[in-house]
Design an enzyme around this catalytic site. Sequence first.
Site, PDB file in Angstrom:
ATOM      1  N   CYS A   1      -3.793  -1.034  -2.023  1.00 15.40           N
ATOM      2  CA  CYS A   1      -4.085   0.380  -2.257  1.00 15.40           C
ATOM      3  C   CYS A   1      -5.065   0.528  -3.428  1.00 15.40           C
ATOM      4  O   CYS A   1      -4.801   0.030  -4.531  1.00 15.40           O
ATOM      5  CB  CYS A   1      -2.769   1.077  -2.592  1.00 15.40           C
ATOM      6  SG  CYS A   1      -2.919   2.812  -2.958  1.00 15.40           S
TER       7      CYS A   1
ATOM      8  N   CYS B   1     -11.102   3.281  -0.753  1.00 16.89           N
ATOM      9  CA  CYS B   1      -9.808   3.769  -0.268  1.00 16.89           C
ATOM     10  C   CYS B   1      -9.507   3.007   1.021  1.00 16.89           C
ATOM     11  O   CYS B   1     -10.414   2.805   1.844  1.00 16.89           O
ATOM     12  CB  CYS B   1      -9.884   5.270   0.007  1.00 16.89           C
ATOM     13  SG  CYS B   1      -8.391   5.919   0.790  1.00 16.89           S
ATOM     14  N   THR B   2      -8.246   2.615   1.172  1.00 16.26           N
ATOM     15  CA  THR B   2      -7.842   1.773   2.310  1.00 16.26           C
ATOM     16  C   THR B   2      -8.237   2.337   3.677  1.00 16.26           C
ATOM     17  O   THR B   2      -8.509   1.579   4.598  1.00 16.26           O
ATOM     18  CB  THR B   2      -6.318   1.634   2.310  1.00 16.26           C
ATOM     19  OG1 THR B   2      -5.752   2.926   2.103  1.00 16.26           O
ATOM     20  CG2 THR B   2      -5.846   0.671   1.254  1.00 16.26           C
ATOM     21  N   HIS B   3      -8.229   3.673   3.786  1.00 11.61           N
ATOM     22  CA  HIS B   3      -8.469   4.277   5.101  1.00 11.61           C
ATOM     23  C   HIS B   3      -9.948   4.352   5.474  1.00 11.61           C
ATOM     24  O   HIS B   3     -10.286   4.488   6.641  1.00 11.61           O
ATOM     25  CB  HIS B   3      -7.920   5.707   5.136  1.00 11.61           C
ATOM     26  CG  HIS B   3      -6.429   5.795   5.103  1.00 11.61           C
ATOM     27  ND1 HIS B   3      -5.684   5.261   4.092  1.00 11.61           N
ATOM     28  CD2 HIS B   3      -5.553   6.350   5.974  1.00 11.61           C
ATOM     29  CE1 HIS B   3      -4.401   5.498   4.330  1.00 11.61           C
ATOM     30  NE2 HIS B   3      -4.296   6.159   5.464  1.00 11.61           N
TER      31      HIS B   3
ATOM     32  N   GLU C   1      -5.256   9.325   9.594  1.00 11.05           N
ATOM     33  CA  GLU C   1      -3.838   9.221  10.002  1.00 11.05           C
ATOM     34  C   GLU C   1      -3.533  10.075  11.221  1.00 11.05           C
ATOM     35  O   GLU C   1      -2.635   9.761  11.988  1.00 11.05           O
ATOM     36  CB  GLU C   1      -2.930   9.594   8.833  1.00 11.05           C
ATOM     37  CG  GLU C   1      -3.130   8.613   7.704  1.00 11.05           C
ATOM     38  CD  GLU C   1      -1.897   8.336   6.892  1.00 11.05           C
ATOM     39  OE1 GLU C   1      -0.920   9.077   7.011  1.00 11.05           O
ATOM     40  OE2 GLU C   1      -1.934   7.358   6.125  1.00 11.05           O
TER      41      GLU C   1
ATOM     42  N   TYR D   1      -0.501   8.465  -2.447  1.00 11.54           N
ATOM     43  CA  TYR D   1      -0.531   8.194  -3.887  1.00 11.54           C
ATOM     44  C   TYR D   1      -1.725   8.906  -4.541  1.00 11.54           C
ATOM     45  O   TYR D   1      -1.731   9.130  -5.738  1.00 11.54           O
ATOM     46  CB  TYR D   1      -0.686   6.694  -4.143  1.00 11.54           C
ATOM     47  CG  TYR D   1       0.566   5.852  -3.947  1.00 11.54           C
ATOM     48  CD1 TYR D   1       1.726   6.369  -3.377  1.00 11.54           C
ATOM     49  CD2 TYR D   1       0.573   4.514  -4.352  1.00 11.54           C
ATOM     50  CE1 TYR D   1       2.853   5.574  -3.202  1.00 11.54           C
ATOM     51  CE2 TYR D   1       1.695   3.720  -4.178  1.00 11.54           C
ATOM     52  CZ  TYR D   1       2.824   4.242  -3.607  1.00 11.54           C
ATOM     53  OH  TYR D   1       3.931   3.445  -3.441  1.00 11.54           O
ATOM     54  N   GLY D   2      -2.714   9.220  -3.709  1.00 14.62           N
ATOM     55  CA  GLY D   2      -3.978   9.758  -4.232  1.00 14.62           C
ATOM     56  C   GLY D   2      -3.857  11.078  -4.966  1.00 14.62           C
ATOM     57  O   GLY D   2      -4.759  11.477  -5.693  1.00 14.62           O
TER      58      GLY D   2
ATOM     59  N   ASP E   1       0.865  -1.179   0.000  1.00 15.38           N
ATOM     60  CA  ASP E   1       0.000   0.000   0.000  1.00 15.38           C
ATOM     61  C   ASP E   1       0.905   1.233   0.000  1.00 15.38           C
ATOM     62  O   ASP E   1       2.111   1.140   0.242  1.00 15.38           O
ATOM     63  CB  ASP E   1      -0.881  -0.012   1.261  1.00 15.38           C
ATOM     64  CG  ASP E   1      -1.770   1.230   1.348  1.00 15.38           C
ATOM     65  OD1 ASP E   1      -2.365   1.607   0.315  1.00 15.38           O
ATOM     66  OD2 ASP E   1      -1.847   1.846   2.422  1.00 15.38           O
ATOM     67  N   SER E   2       0.289   2.382  -0.222  1.00 10.95           N
ATOM     68  CA  SER E   2       1.041   3.630  -0.155  1.00 10.95           C
ATOM     69  C   SER E   2       1.493   3.939   1.275  1.00 10.95           C
ATOM     70  O   SER E   2       2.326   4.809   1.472  1.00 10.95           O
ATOM     71  CB  SER E   2       0.173   4.768  -0.675  1.00 10.95           C
ATOM     72  OG  SER E   2      -1.045   4.802   0.039  1.00 10.95           O
TER      73      SER E   2
HETATM   74  N1  DGL Z   1      -3.963   3.818   0.015  1.00 11.06           N
HETATM   75  C1  DGL Z   1      -4.626   4.852  -0.728  1.00 11.06           C
HETATM   76  C2  DGL Z   1      -5.857   4.275  -1.417  1.00 11.06           C
HETATM   77  O1  DGL Z   1      -6.385   3.254  -1.031  1.00 11.06           O
HETATM   78  C3  DGL Z   1      -5.014   6.018   0.162  1.00 11.06           C
HETATM   79  C4  DGL Z   1      -3.854   6.850   0.654  1.00 11.06           C
HETATM   80  C5  DGL Z   1      -3.092   7.531  -0.465  1.00 11.06           C
HETATM   81  O2  DGL Z   1      -3.598   8.496  -1.083  1.00 11.06           O
HETATM   82  O3  DGL Z   1      -1.978   7.081  -0.751  1.00 11.06           O
HETATM   83  O4  DGL Z   1      -6.313   4.832  -2.379  1.00 11.06           O
END
Ligand code: DGL
Length: 276
Positions: A79, A190-192, A158, A48-49, A16-17
């Site tokens: 991710c 999105c993971t979060h 976060e 990464y977004g 993941d990022s």
């Molecule tokens: N892990 C990214 C996603 O699931 C979210 C965090 C990021 O922007 O890197 O899209």
Amino acid sequence: MSMECDKKTAPIGVFDSGVGGLTVVREITRQLPHENIVYFGDTARVPYGSKSKSNIIRFSEQIIRFLKTKQVKAIVIACNTASALALDAVRDEFDLPIIGVIVPGARAAVEATQNGEIGVVGTDATVKSGTYTKVIRQMDPHMHVREKACPLFVPLVEEGFKEHVVTEEVIEYYLESLKNTNIDAMILGCTHYPLLRSKIRAYMGDKIQIVNPAYETAMDLKRLLQNEKMENDGTEGVSSRYEFYVSDAAEKFVDFANTVMPFDISKANIVNIEEY
Ligand code: DGL
């Protein structure tokens, strides 16, 4: 040791990022408790977004090259942003099974909706790519999809603002336009976002089915490993081993990980990912 046994005990690579992909690891450990896992979180280059497709592909390639040095048998791109922008490119390039989170999440939403109206929330890059819409409409062209970028959700999680009143305001700010539609299923793309699930559920109400691609991805991984006869069923007698690697800020990662995972994580190792 036979080749088949080697494959069974080899770890799954998950990346993941940053920290968010731990929501996917959590599901994998629930559904595949005997699997060994090597996790890489790109904490030096998160988010990464807000990055370009070419950089997200380059980052993903480097991470996969690193994970291959750990002899992983399959890779899960946890991710959403990397799954949306880099999965096709890296699948063509590397010679091991790679799955992302978009297809499992899309499939679950298509199954969940009654009226064919699906909402998707994700990062700017995921939403701009339109990948969820494309994949859902490939599965069923009658589906109508509304995507909405919610870039502040990631920093709120976060910074530990999961329960904060500010988060409720931001949820309302982003999701009001979706709430006022007919969607009856919504993908947390999105993971979060699964970490905000109860607040999102409280705002959106019970009529909307919330889809967490992390859960569906772990089920897809299980099916893949069974089909390829690579599933670690625990008969080798070795208990599951989890290793965590990050590109920066290992202590912060460990602290966050310990709020997400159901077991203690004592350390994360730093990797200079630009070397790969
Ligand atoms: N892990 C990214 C996603 O699931 C979210 C965090 C990021 O922007 O890197 O899209």
